[in-house]
Design a protein around this motif. Structure first.
Motif, PDB file in Angstrom:
ATOM      1  N   ARG A   1       0.833  -1.201   0.000  1.00  0.00           N
ATOM      2  CA  ARG A   1       0.000   0.000   0.000  1.00  0.00           C
ATOM      3  C   ARG A   1       0.873   1.259   0.000  1.00  0.00           C
ATOM      4  N   LYS A   2       1.916   1.233   0.800  1.00  0.00           N
ATOM      5  CA  LYS A   2       2.826   2.382   0.833  1.00  0.00           C
ATOM      6  C   LYS A   2       3.504   2.572  -0.518  1.00  0.00           C
ATOM      7  N   LEU A   3       3.927   1.472  -1.137  1.00  0.00           N
ATOM      8  CA  LEU A   3       4.591   1.544  -2.439  1.00  0.00           C
ATOM      9  C   LEU A   3       3.673   2.151  -3.488  1.00  0.00           C
ATOM     10  N   ARG A   4       2.420   1.718  -3.504  1.00  0.00           N
ATOM     11  CA  ARG A   4       1.468   2.200  -4.504  1.00  0.00           C
ATOM     12  C   ARG A   4       1.152   3.687  -4.348  1.00  0.00           C
ATOM     13  N   SER A   5       1.422   4.229  -3.168  1.00  0.00           N
ATOM     14  CA  SER A   5       1.115   5.645  -2.928  1.00  0.00           C
ATOM     15  C   SER A   5       2.201   6.579  -3.449  1.00  0.00           C
ATOM     16  N   LEU A   6       3.331   6.020  -3.874  1.00  0.00           N
ATOM     17  CA  LEU A   6       4.474   6.856  -4.273  1.00  0.00           C
ATOM     18  C   LEU A   6       4.389   7.201  -5.755  1.00  0.00           C
ATOM     19  N   PRO A   7       4.506   8.473  -6.104  1.00  0.00           N
ATOM     20  CA  PRO A   7       4.327   8.882  -7.507  1.00  0.00           C
ATOM     21  C   PRO A   7       5.508   8.561  -8.417  1.00  0.00           C
ATOM     22  N   ASN A   8       6.685   8.343  -7.851  1.00  0.00           N
ATOM     23  CA  ASN A   8       7.876   8.138  -8.698  1.00  0.00           C
ATOM     24  C   ASN A   8       8.337   6.684  -8.709  1.00  0.00           C
ATOM     25  N   VAL A   9       7.380   5.762  -8.526  1.00  0.00           N
ATOM     26  CA  VAL A   9       7.697   4.334  -8.555  1.00  0.00           C
ATOM     27  C   VAL A   9       6.823   3.635  -9.598  1.00  0.00           C
TER      28      VAL A   9
END
Length: 529
Positions: free
Chosen positions: A398-406
């Motif tokens: 969930r944290k990963l999916r929230s990041l715009p540059n990933v």
């Protein structure tokens, strides 16, 4: 710069200063110089034994500061702000320059003092690197003990021009007299052994002369430490031979699942493990990489373990706890560009890729955590996972999916790391669904695809699984009577610190039981005679 709590702690430490020290700073009008001045002013305010001198227009690295003691020939400097993991290095440097003795053994201290030099060391570190403090602290101490040794610790993220010029893409990186000396974690003993070429041979001879151990533990990670403590508590002769005490834990940043300890860091846990072992009568032998096991030829005989140093140790029982290391992709370009863009520790090397594009290989907890951490530093992160979905815990996803540059790419098999001959410039992967090949342009590749057991040295001596893990039963027994194994090197599932500790304890108890059973007949015969 320092909060009230940290000031209180530091003030207590600085009361141990035995002689005056002087901080000599090179500053300019930049923001980092202002921060460094604030830090040094805070330190000066905590002890009447410390003075500060600032100057401008110097040809040394700016901002930087030397720690000196009037009347002492000590050349020790920090280039940048030694905060984060390096704050402890700063505190130790202040104490040692100020005359507070180190805990280093007398023999090693005399060996350092005997080095003729000159040795001019430069260490590039990053503030988030948990491996760097060992090197910085070791070389700082050597500079304090021997006027033929100088050391400057350099924040690579702050001095990017030097990092680019010297093509540094992994920390810690050490230069000696302007030439590359080494990379990665090193302690005092390892550095001294490389400078004093006869030291290893002398140490090997000393170890080989030791009498046989009741239990010899090979490996100093959580499993090895637990085994050593449980064996020593039985009152039997116990030794630990380890390439580096702490093992893989030293390369672990945040530990949040060690029961009863909500959060800690790998190096702190490793230090606590060694300290606990040293509270018992355990013979700890560091810098010893096992090369061969020679099992006893008869029941009740002695097993031999041979090491790369040339030393041979004998024991009635052996507990193997050599752990595991990062698994490599084994694709073209990976080894060629290792430490030239291919990295395995995002916490250590991530700051060197500020503003650049990187990839993370692996969608387990380690890979997703790496991608999250790197996203806050680099320009863009591409995470590639071989499987059709990520395997990390949902909270991390969930944290990963929230990041715009990933960007996340699943069903991706990395087939090649490309470069220009000196550094990485991209990677190639195959879409496992469509079969198409794709290339991604980037500057760094962080490999996080699991662990490989350190068991090559055991081939032909004990039974290994097809994956190279040591086959053990419920008691930690291997295929060889008197030889036990525990931790990540074994077939026991779930490679976790708490599990390794339990398995190490169990293996030591099983070794003790074996000693009782094999020595009982001999004792009975002696009594009957």
């Amino acid at each position: 710069m320092l909060d009230a709590n940290l000031k209180t702690q530091l003030k207590a430490y600085l009361e141990k200063l035995q002689r005056p020290i002087e901080l000599v700073a090179a500053v300019d009008d930049g923001e980092k110089s202002a921060e460094m001045s604030a830090l040094l002013s805070d330190i000066v305010s905590l002890s009447d034994k410390i003075t500060l001198v600032e100057h401008r227009g110097s040809d040394v690295r700016t901002p930087s500061f030397a720690i000196r003691a009037p009347g002492q020939d000590i050349d020790l400097r920090f280039a940048g702000l030694p905060m984060g993991h390096e704050f402890t290095s700063l505190v130790l440097a202040l104490l040692q320059v100020g005359g507070h003795p180190s805990k280093l053994g007398v023999e090693v201290i005399e060996q350092i003092k005997g080095l003729e030099g000159p040795y001019r060391f430069e260490t590039y570190f990053s503030l988030s690197c948990q491996n760097c403090p060992d090197v910085v602290q070791a070389l700082n101490l050597m500079a304090v003990l021997n006027p033929n040794i100088s050391h400057v610790a350099i924040d690579g993220a702050l001095f990017q021009d030097e990092v680019e010029q010297r093509q540094i893409m992994s920390v810690p990186t050490i230069f000696l007299n302007g030439e590359h000396f080494g990379q990665g974690r090193m302690g005092v003993e390892e550095i001294v052994a490389r400078l004093d070429t006869g030291a290893a041979k002398r140490e090997a001879a000393r170890l080989s002369a030791k009498p046989a151990f009741d239990v010899l533990v090979v490996g100093g990670g959580p499993a090895g430490a637990a085994a050593a403590i449980y064996a020593a508590r039985k009152g039997i002769r116990t030794g630990v031979a380890a390439e580096r005490f702490g093992g893989q834990v030293l390369d672990t940043m945040a530990i949040e699942n060690f029961i009863s300890v909500p959060e800690t860091e790998g190096p702190k846990l490793a230090a606590a493990l060694e300290q606990h072992v040293r509270e018992y009568e355990v013979d700890i032998m560091n810098l010893q990489r096992a090369e061969a096991l020679v099992p006893a030829t008869a029941e009740g005989g002695l097993h031999e373990v041979r090491f790369a140093s040339g030393a041979t140790l004998k024991a009635k029982t052996v507990v193997v706890a050599t752990g595991a290391r990062w698994r490599q992709m084994n694709v073209p370009g990976e080894e060629q560009y290792r430490n030239k863009g291919v990295a395995y520790c995002p916490h250590c090397d991530g700051p060197l890729f500020k503003g650049k594009r990187v990839a993370v290989i692996g969608g387990g907890n380690s890979g997703v955590e790496a991608a999250i951490d790197l996203a806050g530093i680099v320009k863009h992160v591409t995470l590639l996972e071989f499987d059709s979905k990520l395997r990390a815990d949902e909270v991390l996803q969930r944290k990963l999916r929230s990041l715009p540059n990933v960007r996340v790419i699943t069903s991706a098999q990395t087939t090649e790391v490309t470069g220009d001959g000196s550094r990485v410039n991209g990677l190639v992967y195959t879409d496992r669904v469509g079969g198409d090949s794709h290339r991604i342009e980037l500057e760094g590749v962080f490999v996080q695809i699991g662990l490989l057991p350190n068991t090559e040295w055991l081939k032909g001596a004990v039974a290994l699984s097809p994956r190279g893990e040591i086959e053990v039963d419920a008691h930690g027994r291997t295929s060889v009577p008197g030889v036990f194994a525990a931790g990540d090197a074994t077939t026991v599932p779930y490679k976790q610190i708490v599990i390794a500790m339990g398995e190490g304890s169990k293996a030591a108890l099983a070794a003790f039981d074996h000693l009782i059973r094999t020595s009982a007949p001999a004792q009975a015969e002696a009594q009957a005679a």
